[in-house]
Each structure stands twice: as structure tokens, then as C-alpha cells.
Design an enzyme around this catalytic site. Structure first.
Site, PDB file in Angstrom:
ATOM      1  N   GLY A   1       0.813  -1.220   0.000  1.00 31.66           N
ATOM      2  CA  GLY A   1       0.000   0.000   0.000  1.00 31.66           C
ATOM      3  C   GLY A   1       0.841   1.262   0.000  1.00 31.66           C
ATOM      4  O   GLY A   1       0.316   2.360  -0.151  1.00 31.66           O
TER       5      GLY A   1
ATOM      6  N   GLU B   1      -0.826   3.858  14.118  1.00 31.72           N
ATOM      7  CA  GLU B   1       0.426   4.244  13.443  1.00 31.72           C
ATOM      8  C   GLU B   1       0.910   5.602  13.937  1.00 31.72           C
ATOM      9  O   GLU B   1       1.667   6.310  13.270  1.00 31.72           O
ATOM     10  CB  GLU B   1       0.232   4.223  11.926  1.00 31.72           C
ATOM     11  CG  GLU B   1      -0.183   2.852  11.404  1.00 31.72           C
ATOM     12  CD  GLU B   1       0.927   2.016  10.754  1.00 31.72           C
ATOM     13  OE1 GLU B   1       1.849   2.601  10.185  1.00 31.72           O
ATOM     14  OE2 GLU B   1       0.858   0.775  10.818  1.00 31.72           O
TER      15      GLU B   1
ATOM     16  N   HIS C   1      -1.092   6.940   4.958  1.00 34.20           N
ATOM     17  CA  HIS C   1      -1.266   7.685   6.214  1.00 34.20           C
ATOM     18  C   HIS C   1      -1.853   9.050   5.869  1.00 34.20           C
ATOM     19  O   HIS C   1      -1.624   9.563   4.768  1.00 34.20           O
ATOM     20  CB  HIS C   1       0.091   7.956   6.891  1.00 34.20           C
ATOM     21  CG  HIS C   1       0.699   6.769   7.555  1.00 34.20           C
ATOM     22  ND1 HIS C   1       2.033   6.484   7.456  1.00 34.20           N
ATOM     23  CD2 HIS C   1       0.176   5.808   8.355  1.00 34.20           C
ATOM     24  CE1 HIS C   1       2.310   5.385   8.145  1.00 34.20           C
ATOM     25  NE2 HIS C   1       1.193   4.954   8.701  1.00 34.20           N
TER      26      HIS C   1
ATOM     27  N   CYS D   1       7.517  12.402   7.595  1.00 35.85           N
ATOM     28  CA  CYS D   1       7.582  11.046   8.182  1.00 35.85           C
ATOM     29  C   CYS D   1       8.773  10.923   9.113  1.00 35.85           C
ATOM     30  O   CYS D   1       8.748  10.138  10.058  1.00 35.85           O
ATOM     31  CB  CYS D   1       7.784   9.984   7.107  1.00 35.85           C
ATOM     32  SG  CYS D   1       6.502   9.880   5.887  1.00 35.85           S
TER      33      CYS D   1
HETATM   34  O1  SUG Z   1       5.536   2.281   7.190  1.00 37.35           O
HETATM   35  N1  SUG Z   1       8.077   2.342   4.779  1.00 37.35           N
HETATM   36  C1  SUG Z   1       7.362   3.018   5.838  1.00 37.35           C
HETATM   37  C2  SUG Z   1       7.237   4.500   5.525  1.00 37.35           C
HETATM   38  C3  SUG Z   1       6.602   5.233   6.663  1.00 37.35           C
HETATM   39  C4  SUG Z   1       6.264   6.641   6.316  1.00 37.35           C
HETATM   40  N2  SUG Z   1       5.696   7.290   7.435  1.00 37.35           N
HETATM   41  C5  SUG Z   1       4.755   8.238   7.406  1.00 37.35           C
HETATM   42  N3  SUG Z   1       4.065   8.492   6.317  1.00 37.35           N
HETATM   43  N4  SUG Z   1       4.514   8.847   8.487  1.00 37.35           N
HETATM   44  C6  SUG Z   1       5.969   2.411   6.040  1.00 37.35           C
HETATM   45  O2  SUG Z   1       5.316   2.113   5.038  1.00 37.35           O
HETATM   46  C7  SUG Z   1       9.252   0.475   3.749  1.00 37.35           C
HETATM   47  C8  SUG Z   1      10.335  -0.481   4.152  1.00 37.35           C
HETATM   48  C9  SUG Z   1      10.819  -1.311   3.007  1.00 37.35           C
HETATM   49  O3  SUG Z   1      10.083  -1.589   2.070  1.00 37.35           O
HETATM   50  O4  SUG Z   1      12.003  -1.711   3.015  1.00 37.35           O
HETATM   51  C10 SUG Z   1       8.529   1.096   4.946  1.00 37.35           C
HETATM   52  O5  SUG Z   1       8.379   0.461   5.966  1.00 37.35           O
END
Ligand code: SUG
Length: 455
Positions: free
Chosen positions: A35, A185, A260, A379
Site C-alpha cells: 500500500g 500508526e 497515512h 515522516c
Molecule cells: O511504514 N516504509 C514506511 C514509511 C513510513 C512513512 N511514514 C509516514 N508516512 N509517516 C511504512 O510504510 C518500507 C520499508 C521497506 O520496504 O524496506 C517502509 O516500511
């Protein structure tokens, strides 16, 4: 009276401290986040952990130099060998890694993720001015939506308790039950709106689905925040009905990759910068905010015709930081991808900067290493509004100054690799390197033994 601030009710000295996550030494692209379009697209690429950490530090330094209060949060212990052992991989550390790499490479990638860098997901924080007991309230997020992030809350809780350790000023709450009904989250779906940081505020919680009841939910991608989780956090923090607004995120936005709320809206002070597709019921959300806020809401709306959802997701315009300047104006800190996108860059100039709102300036930051995993400037930071007493009572060296920045830069240069492929994650040498790095880091930060291997 002396000019020394000793009481805890000094509202005019409140600063918003942005605590950025220090990117960990195992930063890699594993395609773990269903997603999250960037994560899904870049899985398997080679990463550059050193560059990622230095990009993060450069962002922190430039905001500190511009006069904003900047903090830092340490990364987590990865690979999480404890998680591998819990899943039945046994033997020496090397054997555990080799077995996981051969039998379950996807699990090995997950336990190596440096995902704690995105500290907007670390916790939800309520400043003391809003809490009935006058303390700052903190709930680490359970991050139960994905295995690699579900591994974070234990250490996150220990880190936050070590930093915000003075019980007179800080209250820590348990992580919500890590089950789909209470999927949480953290601050990525929480926005506090107020006249100024030191004034009492209204808390906007945006959820993707309702666990018990509720009609609309995304079909393609998961909704990571439930209404029940947001309500539980507000309850833990003692917030009343008049201080809270719960709004559903538009399911079509989640299905387009907006995993998010902070990928489609950002608030600061009385300003809410948002895209037309952010909320399922835009009008009702704005009306309720207006009714509850003590100061006029300043909505800055970007319509679909100006920026389609696809460009919202590819450029992360709304994952910008919106920061208050001493004269009341605001600076928007956008990822480099916004400048490279002609239409989005034009919207920033013509609609945001030229519009009738406090946003007066735009600053561009290169956080590409993080962006490839779907993490923009917003983020990477956890906002904690603190008054002078609270700032003085922090239990570790985490407020950035010249010396700490230099120290952390040197630390990265000493310990980090400049290239990491998914195959490299099976290298037992990487375990020794990361443990040495983290041990060194806890000493530099004076934060104590927060990691499992130190306990
Ligand atoms: O939870 N990406 C994180 C990115 C989080 C972004 N945070 C906010 N929008 N606040 C997540 O989707 C990807 C890791 C990987 O594919 O190696 C990851 O976890």
C-alpha cells in the site's frame, strides 16, 4: 522575580521540537510495505545507508541553523535476532542469519528494516498544555499492520522513557493491543491545531477504517489506523470530546497509495494544508474543527484539478513540514521530488506561497534515500511541543546543537556502509558492525542501555 523559568505552566516559552529519526546502519529497500507505492516499487534496489543517515542529519542541521528546535531519536537494533529466534531459527548468531537467509529471505529482510527512522509513526504525543494533569502524554504506536514495524514499539517505548524520564513532566502509556481492531500508526494520523504551540489545541485524529461498525473502507490497500485506536489514545491522554475531532480518511486516497493522513495533509498552528481527497467528509471535518477551535481555522485546500492523487503520492507534497517562524509566518519544508515536478512546483508557487495564508517560504530537502521507501520530511520527524522546563528535564543528549551534529556525522562516517543489497543482510559481519555502532551511539547520546543486546 528572577527571569529563570521554574514553573511548568509557562505557555509562551513552548517550542515545537521536531525529533528526527536517525537512519539506522541497515537501511535497505525490501519492498515490505503493502500500500506504500514507493516501497513496493523500489524493493530489491541497493541502498546507501551512509548517504541516508547523512541526508537525515543534513536536514536536521539546516532546520537547526534556521532557528527551529531540533531533536534526534536513535535507530533500533537490527537485524532483530530476537525476532528470528522467536520464529524458531536457532544456533549461533551466524547460523540464525544463514538459516533465515536460505529458508525465509523475506523474514530476514523484515527484521533488518531501518523503518524506525520514520518517527512520525513512533508515538502519539499530547503536549502538557492540553492534558488535564499538565504533563506531556506519550503512547508508542503498536504498528501492528506490518511485521517489520510491529518489531519497533518495545525499543521505541524504552527510548522515549529514557528521554522523557522525569515523571513530574511526562506520562507514558502502554502500547495499544497489537491487533487489527486497535491498529495504530501514531502521529502520522494525528494533527494538533492551535493558535500557537503554547495555546490549548484541538486534536484531529484521522482513521482509515472503523473496526466495529463503519461502512466505507479501502478495497485495495490496508487502512492502518482505526477509529477505535485513535479514540483509545485520546482517552489515555485524558482529552475531552471538546478537544478532539475524529475524521475518516478518504478510502479512495488509501487505495491510491496514501497510506497515512500525513501523505495528504499537514497542519501547523491554525493552518490545515490538505488535498481535496484527504477526508471522506471534508465539510463535516472542517465544520467540527471550526466549532471546537478557539482560534479561526485557516484551511488551505488543494483541489484534485490542481494535483491529481497520483502526483500527491509520487511527490509527497503534503508530507512536508510546516514550521512556524518568529513573525508568525510559516515555512514549508518539501522533499526534492516536489521541485522536480513541474505541476506540483507551480502549485507551491501559485497556490500556496501566493495564496492568502501564513505560508511564506519553501525550503527543499533531499531525502531521496528515505523517499524510495515512502518516507518524506514529515515522516522523518515526531513533533513534541515542550516548554522550557520540559526541555531542560530531558534525560539524554538529544537536542541538536553544533557539537551533537558533528558528533553524529562522525559516528555515521565511522560505522556505516555505503552500499547494502538484500543479499548483504545475511552477512554476520553486519551484525557486529551494527552492535558496535549502537553501543557507541548510546554513549554519545548518554541515553543508557536501551537496546536488547545491552540488557
Ligand atoms: O511504514 N516504509 C514506511 C514509511 C513510513 C512513512 N511514514 C509516514 N508516512 N509517516 C511504512 O510504510 C518500507 C520499508 C521497506 O520496504 O524496506 C517502509 O516500511
Amino acid at each position: 522575580m528572577s527571569g529563570d523559568v521554574t514553573s511548568n505552566d509557562v505557555s509562551d516559552d513552548v517550542l515545537e521540537v521536531n525529533f528526527d529519526g536517525l537512519v539506522g546502519p541497515t537501511h535497505n529497500y525490501a519492498g515490505l510495505a503493502h500500500g506504500n507505492v514507493a516501497s513496493m516499487r523500489h524493493g530489491g534496489l541497493a541502498s546507501n545507508p551512509r548517504e541516508a543517515a547523512l541526508q537525515g542529519l543534513a536536514k536536521m542541521k539546516s532546520l537547526m541553523d534556521a532557528g527551529y528546535a531540533q531533536g534526534v531519536l536513535p535507530p533500533q537494533q537490527r537485524p532483530d535476532l530476537g525476532a528470528l529466534r522467536a520464529l524458531g531459527f536457532s544456533g549461533s548468531n551466524g547460523e540464525v542469519l544463514t538459516k533465515a537467509a536460505t529458508e525465509a529471505p523475506q523474514i530476514l529482510r523484515a527484521v533488518c528494516s531501518a523503518s524506525s527512522m520514520w518517527t512520525a509513526n513512533a508515538a502519539t504525543v499530547t503536549p502538557s498544555v492540553d492534558a488535564p494533569d499538565g504533563r506531556v502524554h506519550i503512547t508508542p504506536a503498536n504498528l501492528q499492520s506490518s511485521f517489520h514495524r510491529y518489531l519497533e514499539p518495545d525499543t521505541t517505548g524504552r527510548v522515549l522513557q529514557a528521554i522523557f524520564r522525569d515523571e513530574r513532566h511526562f506520562a507514558h502509556h502502554p502500547v495499544l493491543p497489537a491487533t487489527p481492531a486497535f491498529s495504530d500508526e501514531g502521529a502520522a494520523n494525528h494533527t494538533r491545531l492551535a493558535a500557537e504551540h503554547g495555546d490549548s489545541g484541538v486534536h484531529l485524529y484521522v482513521y482509515g477504517r472503523q473496526a466495529f461498525g463503519g461502512e466505507r473502507a479501502p478495497r485495495r490497500y490496508p487502512a492502518r489506523q482505526t477509529r477505535e485506536a485513535s479514540q483509545a489514545v485520546a482517552r489515555q491522554h485524558g482529552l475531552s470530546e471538546s478537544q478532539t475531532v475524529f475524521a475518516q480518511q478518504h478510502p479512495d486516497a488509501i487505495d491510491a497509495g496514501v497510506f497515512h493522513n500525513d501523505v495528504i495533509a499537514v497542519g501547523n498552528g491554525p493552518v490545515l494544508l490538505y488535498h481535496e481527497m484527504a477526508f471522506l467528509d471534508e465539510q463535516a471535518t472542517l465544520d467540527e474543527l471550526r466549532r471546537k477551535m478557539a482560534t479561526p481555522l485557516i484551511p488551505v485546500r488543494v483541489p484534485v484539478e490542481a494535483i491529481p492523487l497520483e502526483d500527491v503520492v509520487s511527490t509527497y507534497l503534503f508530507n512536508s513540514q510546516l514550521l512556524t517562524n518568529p513573525d508568525g509566518s510559516m515555512t514549508l519544508v518539501v522533499p526534492g521530488e516536489c521541485q522536480e515536478h513541474e505541476r506540483v512546483w507551480r502549485v507551491i508557487q501559485d497556490l500556496l506561497l501566493a495564496g492568502y495564508n501564513p505560508i511564506s517560504d519553501v525550503v527543499v530537502k533531499d531525502v531521496k534515500q528515505s523517499m524510495r521507501n515512502g518516507g518524506g520530511p514529515a515522516c522523518l520527524r515526531l513533533r513534541v511541543a515542550l516548554n522550557a522546563t520540559e526541555r531542560r528535564s530531558l534525560g539524554a543528549r538529544v537536542l541538536l546543537d553544533e557539537a551533537l551534529h558533528a558528533d553524529l556525522t562522525q559516528w555515521v562516517e565511522r560505522h556505516y556502509r555505503d552500499r547494502l543489497t538484500p543479499e548483504d543482510l545475511a552477512d554476520p559481519q553486519l551484525v557486529d558492525e551494527t552492535l558496535a555502532a549502537l553501543d557507541d551511539l548510546t554513549r554519545r547520546l548518554g541515553i543508557g542501555n536501551v537496546y536488547p543486546f545491552q540488557r
